[in-house]
Each structure stands twice: as C-alpha cells, then as structure tokens.
Design a protein around this motif. Structure first.
Motif, PDB file in Angstrom:
ATOM      1  N   ARG A  68       4.327  16.556   5.895  1.00 14.65           N
ATOM      2  CA  ARG A  68       5.695  17.039   6.021  1.00 14.65           C
ATOM      3  C   ARG A  68       5.701  17.499   4.925  1.00 14.65           C
ATOM      4  N   ASP A  69       6.369  17.026   3.911  1.00 10.93           N
ATOM      5  CA  ASP A  69       6.831  17.438   2.323  1.00 10.93           C
ATOM      6  C   ASP A  69       5.968  16.408   1.202  1.00 10.93           C
ATOM      7  N   LYS A  70       4.615  15.730   0.986  1.00  9.53           N
ATOM      8  CA  LYS A  70       4.005  14.762   0.507  1.00  9.53           C
ATOM      9  C   LYS A  70       5.154  13.855   0.134  1.00  9.53           C
ATOM     10  N   GLN A  71       6.117  13.302   0.151  1.00  9.52           N
ATOM     11  CA  GLN A  71       6.432  12.253  -0.974  1.00  9.52           C
ATOM     12  C   GLN A  71       5.770  10.761  -0.306  1.00  9.52           C
ATOM     13  N   LYS A  72       5.380   9.756  -1.502  1.00  8.97           N
ATOM     14  CA  LYS A  72       4.940   9.261  -0.835  1.00  8.97           C
ATOM     15  C   LYS A  72       6.387   8.164  -0.465  1.00  8.97           C
ATOM     16  N   TYR A  73       5.586   7.003   0.301  1.00  8.99           N
ATOM     17  CA  TYR A  73       6.541   5.981   0.509  1.00  8.99           C
ATOM     18  C   TYR A  73       5.931   4.061   0.095  1.00  8.99           C
ATOM     19  N   ARG A  74       6.017   3.351  -0.663  1.00 10.30           N
ATOM     20  CA  ARG A  74       5.135   2.057  -0.451  1.00 10.30           C
ATOM     21  C   ARG A  74       4.643   1.193   1.080  1.00 10.30           C
ATOM     22  N   THR A  75       4.204   0.937   1.449  1.00 12.24           N
ATOM     23  CA  THR A  75       3.653   0.075   3.053  1.00 12.24           C
ATOM     24  C   THR A  75       4.140  -1.002   2.239  1.00 12.24           C
ATOM     25  N   VAL A  76       4.234  -2.117   3.763  1.00  5.66           N
ATOM     26  CA  VAL A  76       4.167  -3.099   3.268  1.00  5.66           C
ATOM     27  C   VAL A  76       3.779  -4.303   4.847  1.00  5.66           C
ATOM     28  N   LYS A  77       2.645  -5.008   5.238  1.00  9.04           N
ATOM     29  CA  LYS A  77       2.972  -5.592   5.935  1.00  9.04           C
ATOM     30  C   LYS A  77       3.429  -6.766   6.668  1.00  9.04           C
ATOM     31  N   ILE A  78       4.237  -7.222   6.678  1.00 11.22           N
ATOM     32  CA  ILE A  78       4.993  -8.219   7.590  1.00 11.22           C
ATOM     33  C   ILE A  78       4.829  -8.876   8.911  1.00 11.22           C
ATOM     34  N   ALA A  79       4.740  -9.885   8.745  1.00 11.96           N
ATOM     35  CA  ALA A  79       3.689 -10.502  10.486  1.00 11.96           C
ATOM     36  C   ALA A  79       2.801  -9.389  10.684  1.00 11.96           C
ATOM     37  N   ASP A  80       3.079  -9.202  12.065  1.00 12.96           N
ATOM     38  CA  ASP A  80       2.833  -7.988  12.437  1.00 12.96           C
ATOM     39  C   ASP A  80       2.705  -6.636  12.740  1.00 12.96           C
ATOM     40  N   SER A 118       0.861  -0.778  -0.097  1.00 12.61           N
ATOM     41  CA  SER A 118       0.640   0.506   0.252  1.00 12.61           C
ATOM     42  C   SER A 118       1.061   1.403  -0.012  1.00 12.61           C
ATOM     43  N   GLU A 119       0.380   2.123   0.478  1.00 15.81           N
ATOM     44  CA  GLU A 119       0.963   3.535  -0.192  1.00 15.81           C
ATOM     45  C   GLU A 119       1.344   4.777   1.035  1.00 15.81           C
ATOM     46  N   VAL A 120       1.811   5.281   1.879  1.00 11.03           N
ATOM     47  CA  VAL A 120       1.191   6.621   2.593  1.00 11.03           C
ATOM     48  C   VAL A 120       2.328   8.152   2.056  1.00 11.03           C
TER      49      VAL A 120
END
Length: 208
Positions: A46-58, A40-42
């Motif tokens: 603060r500076d509007k940059q986007k980062y991918r995120t990933v769920k690993i375990a909990d 997913s993405e967040v």
C-alpha cells in the motif's frame, strides 16, 4: 622410553581430536539456534514501507510497529520523527483493519502464545524489549527479536504520554466500547494486558 613417548603422543592426539569434534558440534548447535530466530522482511504494497518479521513459536510477527498513515492514526506529539522511530498510534477501529493482506491484528490468544514463548513468567519482557530506549535502565536483551519499543500512547482527549516508558499493543479481543491492550513498562519485566477505550491511540503489531 621412546615407546612411552609415542603412546603419550597418541593419547594427546586422540584427546584433542575429541575436543575439536565437541566444539564443532556445539558451534553448529548455536548457529542453528540463531538461524531459527533470523528476521525476514515484508513490504507493505500500500505504501511500500518495509517491516522486519520474526517467527516465534507457530506465528509470524512484525518486528516493527506498523506505520501506515490512515485516518485515526497519529504520530506521537504530532511529530513525524516519532512515527519513523516508533510507528503510528491507532484507535482500535483503525487498528483492526490496518494490517496488510495476509496479516491481522493479534488476538489475546496470539499474545498469550508470545508470552508463553518468552517463558510464561514475570520476566518475559526482558526477552521481548529492545536493548535500548527504555527509561529507568529497564532495557531488555531482545532474545526473541520481537523488539518492543516504548512508543507511549495517545489519550482520547488528544494528549500524549508514556514515551520511553510503556509499549502498548492493541488486541483484536474487544467488547463494547473497550478493547484489550497488552503492555510492557519501564517499571518491570512483566507482560500483561488491561482494558482501555477504543478511542485511545496505541501501537499495532501485525501477525499471521
């Protein structure tokens, strides 16, 4: 003779139907497995940059290195292109407060959870490294979508090194003038940690 042919056709029809059902179930299982690792993405407000995120375990991890421009953070070799490709390199004091709201700098416990999720052996980095960019033909396959990049580091004398060779990540676990840093290298598929001065510059991955 006709009754035998009819019987054979019925048997073949039942067999094909059964195999199709197995294939369908297998396909659903594979799709479900991939869905669990979907990124997913967040957006950092603060500076509007986007980062991918990933769920690993909990835990939910950034799948990119942080690239927030704050004091005591640097682009490798003072080149902005390296910041775009690898994120910034932070001193520990900058790293401990650099993650956006809701996220934090990982502790050793967080990294140990990541290590366990990747298999808890000497080859875990194969599941965590990107499938490109590593020298010596030691790319990973990025199974867990963590996408570890060999961003190198900044030494406390202002010099840089280890680009394409080592991925370093600051840990929040520290004592005195030193802190733990977790790393993967182009020399192996291991994932471990060492202690370094807080004045060095390393990558940051945020977690929650």
């Amino acid at each position: 003779m006709k009754s035998v042919q009819v019987l054979l056709c019925l048997v073949l029809l039942l067999f094909c139907t059964s195999e199709a059902a197995k294939t369908s179930k297998s396909g659903k299982a594979k799709t479900a497995k991939v869905a669990k690792l979907k990124k997913s993405e967040v957006t950092d407000s603060r500076d509007k940059q986007k980062y991918r995120t990933v769920k690993i375990a909990d835990r939910e991890w950034f799948a990119d290195n942080l690239n927030l421009n704050v004091p005591n953070s640097y682009c490798y070799a003072e080149d902005e292109n390296n910041c775009m490709a690898y994120g910034r390199l932070y001193t520990w004091e900058a790293a401990i407060q650099a993650c956006p709201a809701g996220y934090r700098l990982p502790t050793d416990e967080d990294f140990e959870s990541l290590w366990t999720a990747a298999g808890a052996d000497f080859n875990v980095a194969y599941l965590l490294k990107t499938d490109y960019g590593w020298s010596g033909e030691t790319n990973g396959n990025d199974t867990l979508k963590f996408s570890a990049m060999p961003a190198g580091n900044r030494f406390d004398d202002g010099n840089y090194g280890n680009l394409s060779k080592i991925a370093f990540f600051w840990s929040a676990s520290a004592e005195g003038e030193e802190a733990n840093v977790w790393y993967m290298s182009s020399k192996s598929m291991g994932f471990s940690y060492m202690t370094k001065p807080k004045t060095f510059g390393f990558s940051v991955r945020c977690v929650k």
